[in-house]
Design a protein around this motif. Structure first.
Motif, PDB file in Angstrom:
ATOM      1  N   ARG A 180       0.833  -1.203   0.000  1.00 50.19           N
ATOM      2  CA  ARG A 180       0.000   0.000   0.000  1.00 50.19           C
ATOM      3  C   ARG A 180       0.866   1.252   0.000  1.00 50.19           C
ATOM      4  O   ARG A 180       1.759   1.406   0.831  1.00 50.19           O
ATOM      5  CB  ARG A 180      -0.903   0.013   1.231  1.00 50.19           C
ATOM      6  CG  ARG A 180      -2.083  -0.949   1.145  1.00 50.19           C
ATOM      7  CD  ARG A 180      -2.857  -0.996   2.430  1.00 50.19           C
ATOM      8  NE  ARG A 180      -2.084  -1.627   3.509  1.00 50.19           N
ATOM      9  CZ  ARG A 180      -2.536  -1.831   4.733  1.00 50.19           C
ATOM     10  NH1 ARG A 180      -3.762  -1.438   5.055  1.00 50.19           N
ATOM     11  NH2 ARG A 180      -1.788  -2.421   5.639  1.00 50.19           N
ATOM     12  N   SER A 198      -2.044  -6.100  -1.837  1.00 50.57           N
ATOM     13  CA  SER A 198      -2.612  -4.772  -1.650  1.00 50.57           C
ATOM     14  C   SER A 198      -1.671  -3.761  -2.282  1.00 50.57           C
ATOM     15  O   SER A 198      -0.560  -3.539  -1.806  1.00 50.57           O
ATOM     16  CB  SER A 198      -2.803  -4.443  -0.170  1.00 50.57           C
ATOM     17  OG  SER A 198      -3.310  -3.113  -0.043  1.00 50.57           O
ATOM     18  N   ARG A 200      -2.946  -0.713  -3.008  1.00 44.69           N
ATOM     19  CA  ARG A 200      -3.795   0.474  -2.858  1.00 44.69           C
ATOM     20  C   ARG A 200      -2.930   1.730  -2.759  1.00 44.69           C
ATOM     21  O   ARG A 200      -2.055   1.849  -1.909  1.00 44.69           O
ATOM     22  CB  ARG A 200      -4.641   0.322  -1.601  1.00 44.69           C
ATOM     23  CG  ARG A 200      -5.525   1.515  -1.305  1.00 44.69           C
ATOM     24  CD  ARG A 200      -6.347   1.296  -0.060  1.00 44.69           C
ATOM     25  NE  ARG A 200      -7.409   0.306  -0.277  1.00 44.69           N
ATOM     26  CZ  ARG A 200      -8.628   0.412   0.224  1.00 44.69           C
ATOM     27  NH1 ARG A 200      -8.946   1.450   0.969  1.00 44.69           N
ATOM     28  NH2 ARG A 200      -9.521  -0.530   0.003  1.00 44.69           N
TER      29      ARG A 200
END
Length: 266
Positions: A180, A198, A200
């Motif tokens: 992330r 992830s 993100r």
């Protein structure tokens, strides 16, 4: 949730993205333009006069942008089909409403995707309740839209989407990477196994993701500009948008989630 209504229908819009939003001369735009000023390429019928050659003429940014259907909603619903040229008194409020509704529609797109995930069944009620609130705000009058705290709403939606992401990615076997917000610009990730990762908010600008496996990876807010996605597998990727796909470089073998289109420049 009607995701079809969250897809741009330029023929039903008064060229709002070509007028309401500013842009600066750069690699994405050949010229600069202030917010509220019509682009010089906008024709009288609200169509782009150089649409077929935007990339060649230096307007790559236009080919990447996606309003998530906000343009037609503001044009046809919020302002009842009155356009800013024939009804100039609507121009200021219309141009102010468009970016707000665009952000609300983006949130509705994410929430709509999340509700379709079987793994999100435990939070389905919360997703639907929040989607109903966002839809209600998006349908507000111009003066109501002006008071919407989009930042606070985005944070609330983001928290719930994070929980959905955890539920979905927990079903992916093996190690699930957490990158992330990572700066992976230009990273060599050719053939990488990124299932359930992830990513993100990660920067993957110009990264080499050729033949990478991104199934069930969380791509919310991931910067994929100029990322190489030839042969990459993005089926079932979480929160991937058309704008992200448009900004990347894929090919005929790139596998995309249902509901997203292969860009013509691929």
């Amino acid at each position: 949730m009607d995701l079809v209504a969250l897809r741009a229908d330029c023929g039903s819009c008064f060229g709002l993205c070509c007028v309401a939003l500013p842009f600066t001369a750069s690699a994405d735009f050949a010229v600069s333009k202030a917010a509220g000023t019509p682009c010089g390429n906008l024709d009288a019928d609200f169509r782009c006069g150089i649409h077929a050659g935007l990339r060649e003429r230096g307007f790559t940014g236009c080919t990447v942008f996606d309003c998530f259907g906000a343009g037609q909603r503001v044009s046809q619903v919020t302002f009842g089909g009155r356009d800013w040229r024939s009804a100039p008194e609507t121009a200021g409020a219309m141009f102010a409403a468009f970016p707000v509704v665009r952000q609300l529609h983006e949130l509705l797109w994410y929430l709509g995707e999340a509700t379709a995930r079987p793994a999100a069944r435990s939070v389905l009620g919360e997703l639907r309740e929040l989607a109903g609130r966002v839809e209600g705000l998006a349908g507000g009058a111009p003066e109501e839209l002006a008071t919407v705290d989009v930042g606070a709403l985005r944070a609330q939606v983001g928290e719930l989407l994070g929980r959905v992401s955890e539920l979905v990615r927990a079903r992916v076997p093996g190690r699930r990477r957490d990158r992330r917000g990572a700066d992976l610009a230009g990273a060599r990730l050719r053939g990488a196994d990124l299932r359930g990762a992830s990513l993100r908010g990660a920067l993957l600008i110009a990264a080499d993701l050729t033949r990478a496996d991104l199934r069930s990876a969380d791509l919310l807010g991931t910067d994929l500009r100029n990322a190489a996605l030839a042969g990459a597998d993005l089926r079932d990727a979480l929160f991937l948008t058309q704008a992200q796909v448009n900004a990347a470089r894929g090919d005929a073998s790139t596998r995309l989630p249902a509901g997203l289109d292969r860009p013509p420049h691929w």
